[in-house]
Scaffold this active site. Structure first.
Site, PDB file in Angstrom:
ATOM      1  CB  SER A  66      36.977  41.914  35.506  1.00 41.11           C
ATOM      2  OG  SER A  66      36.517  40.954  36.396  1.00 41.11           O
ATOM      3  CG  ASP A 281      37.351  37.393  37.633  1.00 42.60           C
ATOM      4  OD1 ASP A 281      38.453  37.133  38.149  1.00 42.60           O
ATOM      5  OD2 ASP A 281      36.787  38.495  37.761  1.00 42.60           O
ATOM      6  CG  ASP A 283      40.287  40.951  37.376  1.00 43.80           C
ATOM      7  OD1 ASP A 283      39.404  40.080  37.499  1.00 43.80           O
ATOM      8  OD2 ASP A 283      40.190  42.087  37.857  1.00 43.80           O
ATOM      9  CD  GLU A 375      29.788  41.851  44.818  1.00 44.63           C
ATOM     10  OE1 GLU A 375      28.834  42.602  44.608  1.00 44.63           O
ATOM     11  OE2 GLU A 375      30.806  41.849  44.105  1.00 44.63           O
ATOM     12  CB  ALA A 376      25.871  35.493  44.954  1.00 39.87           C
ATOM     13  CG  ASN A 377      30.158  38.345  41.930  1.00 46.06           C
ATOM     14  OD1 ASN A 377      30.991  38.193  42.829  1.00 46.06           O
ATOM     15  ND2 ASN A 377      29.818  39.542  41.489  1.00 46.06           N
ATOM     16  CB  ALA A 501      20.067  50.391  37.196  1.00 48.55           C
ATOM     17  CB  SER A 502      23.720  46.595  35.139  1.00 46.52           C
ATOM     18  OG  SER A 502      25.119  46.553  34.953  1.00 46.52           O
ATOM     19  NE  ARG A 509      23.882  42.845  36.178  1.00 45.24           N
ATOM     20  CZ  ARG A 509      24.346  42.702  34.935  1.00 45.24           C
ATOM     21  NH1 ARG A 509      23.673  41.959  34.057  1.00 45.24           N
ATOM     22  NH2 ARG A 509      25.446  43.300  34.555  1.00 45.24           N
TER      23      ARG A 509
HETATM   24  C1  16G Z   1      31.547  45.126  39.476  1.00 41.35           C
HETATM   25  C2  16G Z   1      31.885  44.993  40.933  1.00 41.35           C
HETATM   26  C3  16G Z   1      31.355  43.693  41.469  1.00 41.35           C
HETATM   27  C4  16G Z   1      29.863  43.602  41.211  1.00 41.35           C
HETATM   28  C5  16G Z   1      29.551  43.826  39.755  1.00 41.35           C
HETATM   29  C6  16G Z   1      28.070  43.969  39.555  1.00 41.35           C
HETATM   30  C7  16G Z   1      33.890  45.797  42.065  1.00 41.35           C
HETATM   31  C8  16G Z   1      35.380  45.771  42.094  1.00 41.35           C
HETATM   32  N1  16G Z   1      33.327  45.039  41.118  1.00 41.35           N
HETATM   33  O1  16G Z   1      32.187  44.132  38.725  1.00 41.35           O
HETATM   34  O2  16G Z   1      31.608  43.652  42.840  1.00 41.35           O
HETATM   35  O3  16G Z   1      29.367  42.355  41.596  1.00 41.35           O
HETATM   36  O4  16G Z   1      30.158  45.026  39.330  1.00 41.35           O
HETATM   37  O5  16G Z   1      27.797  44.259  38.207  1.00 41.35           O
HETATM   38  O6  16G Z   1      33.246  46.468  42.851  1.00 41.35           O
HETATM   39  P1  16G Z   1      26.419  44.849  37.751  1.00 41.35           P
HETATM   40  O7  16G Z   1      26.221  46.159  38.460  1.00 41.35           O
HETATM   41  O8  16G Z   1      26.538  44.967  36.287  1.00 41.35           O
HETATM   42  O9  16G Z   1      25.361  43.862  38.150  1.00 41.35           O
HETATM   43 ZN    ZN Z   2      37.453  40.344  38.220  1.00 43.20          ZN
END
Ligand code: 16G
Ligand code: ZN
Length: 532
Positions: A66, A281, A283, A375-377, A501-502, A509
């Site tokens: 990704s 992004d 992918d 998601e906001a992202n 936690a990430s 975060r």
């Molecule tokens: C992953 C998730 C995405 C989420 C991100 C958060 C899938 C397919 N992808 O990329 O949705 O926003 O993790 O990352 O579920 P973080 O836990 O490091 O904040």
């Molecule tokens: Zn992606």
């Protein structure tokens, strides 16, 4: 077949690197591409097993990392309806990946088969694809070995975006049902989206040119191909950051994640005021939009803005059509407070909040007739339930206005990749809505004003010590910390902050928002200081 010796024979070709603990997380396995060979081989075994468990339904395997840097790679499984792997299987994935020896791996395989009563001689069908990363071809070879070791049938779809593979998996598994999803090919994907886009925008003015930063990843060539199917009479897309051969440029100072987290333009982009720009992004399962105003000020139109635009449009179409269907929105704690307020107070649509990660949002969205999740992202999509589709298909319009609205809603259902968030499909969706409204990015942005916000990454000793509740909005552990955060937040107008936690990195975060930029930054820093 004597499976254990067969598995062991292939597995010796894919030794597990020592001293690594692999975890199948929210995004599958993701780490340095050079460490993934054994993991991907073992995912091959698991994909075959999953297919056998489901009587030979086709399972997808996507090799991508990704938005991560070029040297990373990753692998994730796709379930038959194009959804994320069922959560209970994530632990099997983790167990397979961490088996110490070839014999132990073979034992795990047999143990899962026995526990789930899987017939190991039944059919197994797997399809796979990869993004443009340099480590991809070798990992594909490892995957094929895994599939061969357990005699699975497979098809290599070569280079695709992640959502394209999700689409293909769903097409294959619905091919002989009453509601086939589409032709299970890359061309089928382009044809379906292009046709739907032409119908949705029929009779509407063509949108001005949109410039798309493809993060130098797989989305670039695929978007150009999609635009070719739609035709330049209907859409005008200018793809930049499309250097897929310069592998080190992937996601480098460009792409959706960069633009969203840095809240700034991709490197080297010189935007014209009030023109629409977007970033994918690596992918192409996320997209964010943006523009600059006459003073060159940058304005981000993120996943929350997309959700709000789409909710407004679908709600209005339903009102015109007279079809009685419930629209709902799903967000995460990262959604800007202003967006949630706008959705609930102005649009009057119900908002559900779930933990981060597509699988959580997707399942919550399935509870509505028409569920919109973002998601906001910038990852998100819209789900039309079966009953919503039936209601729309069987609706008898009383006048041309109603008929138009229903036709548009049905074409939207085809335009939107409902298996998973899809940057290309979402790009067409937004473009179509803007052309209906005859809006530019500025008009779109006017619906509500984002609260200034800041995201901080904090490295801590043990991120697993951070446990949350209430869809990640409150900490239960470490004890006492939430009370300290609450005390800080209270001091800021429109203040909100949470810590989690990430799921993809070894860090926690901190998110903070407040009435002004200064306050949002200050709150983020103060909450971060509490963690040290
Ligand atoms: C992953 C998730 C995405 C989420 C991100 C958060 C899938 C397919 N992808 O990329 O949705 O926003 O993790 O990352 O579920 P973080 O836990 O490091 O904040
Ligand atoms: Zn992606």
């Amino acid at each position: 077949q004597h499976w254990p010796s067969q598995i062991a024979k292939f597995s010796t070709l894919h030794p597990r690197p020592e001293g690594h603990k692999f975890v199948y997380g929210t995004a599958g396995f993701r780490l340095l591409g050079s460490l993934l060979d054994s993991v991907v081989f073992r995912v091959g075994l698991l994909a075959a097993l999953r297919s056998r468990k489901l009587d030979g339904e086709t399972i997808g395997v996507m090799i991508t990392a990704s938005h991560n840097p070029p040297d990373d790679n990753g692998v994730k499984l796709i379930d038959p309806q194009g959804e994320m792997l069922e959560a209970s299987w994530e632990t099997y994935a983790t167990r397979f990946a961490n088996a110490e020896t070839d014999a132990e791996l073979a034992n795990e395989y047999l143990a899962v088969a026995e526990a789930l009563k899987i017939n190991l001689d039944g059919p197994a069908n797997v399809v796979f694809a990869r993004d443009t990363r340099a480590s991809g071809p070798a990992l594909v070879a490892a995957l094929k070995d895994g599939l061969q070791a357990v005699a699975a049938d497979y098809t290599d779809y070569r280079i695709l975006t992640t959502p394209q593979l999700h689409y293909i998996v769903k097409c294959i598994n619905t091919a002989t049902t009453a509601t086939p999803y589409g032709k299970p090919t890359e061309e089928g994907y382009y044809e379906k989206l292009a046709t739907a886009f032409q119908i949705v925008t029929m009779g509407k003015p063509k949108s001005p040119v949109i410039t798309v930063d493809a993060a130098n990843g797989v989305g670039g060539p695929k978007l150009k191909e999609l635009a070719r199917y739609i035709g330049s009479d209907h859409i005008d897309i200018n793809v930049v950051k499309d250097k897929i051969d310069a592998v080190e440029k992937l996601n480098h100072q460009c792409g959706a994640d960069f633009v969203k987290t840095q809240q700034k333009l991709p490197l080297g982009l010189e935007p014209a005021p009030f023109e629409l720009y977007a970033s994918l992004d690596g992918d192409a399962d996320r997209i964010v939009f943006y523009y600059v105003d006459e003073a060159s000020k940058f304005h981000l139109l993120d996943g929350d803005k997309i959700a709000s635009l789409v909710a407004m449009f679908i709600r209005d179409l339903l009102a015109v059509s007279g079809v009685d269907l419930q629209v709902g929105i799903v967000q995460t704690a990262y959604a800007n407070g202003s967006s949630s307020k706008y959705l609930m107070d102005i649009l009057k649509v119900p908002v559900t909040v779930t933990p981060t990660g597509v699988k959580h949002l997707h399942h919550a969205a399935q509870l509505f007739d028409i569920g919109i999740y973002f998601e906001a992202n910038g990852h998100g999509t819209v789900l039309f339930s079966n009953s919503a589709m039936k209601a729309l298909e069987s609706f008898e319009a009383q006048n041309p206005g109603q008929q138009d609205a229903v036709t548009t809603l049905l074409s939207l259902a085809a335009l939107i990749n409902q298996t998973v968030g899809d940057a290309l499909s979402d790009l067409l969706l937004v473009t179509a809505i803007l052309s209906h409204k005859v809006w530019g990015p500025n008009e779109w942005n006017l619906a509500y004003t984002d609260l200034p916000n800041r995201l901080v990454r904090v490295v801590v000793k043990d991120r697993m010590a951070f446990k949350t509740e209430d869809a990640e909005r409150r900490l239960v552990e470490p004890k006492g910390l939430q009370a300290q955060i609450d005390a800080l937040v209270k001091k800021y107008k429109s203040g909100r902050s949470f810590v989690r936690a990430s799921g993809t990195e070894d860090a926690v975060r901190v998110y903070a928002e407040a009435a002004t930029r200064l306050e949002a930054d200050e709150l983020a820093v103060k909450v971060s200081d509490l963690l040290k």
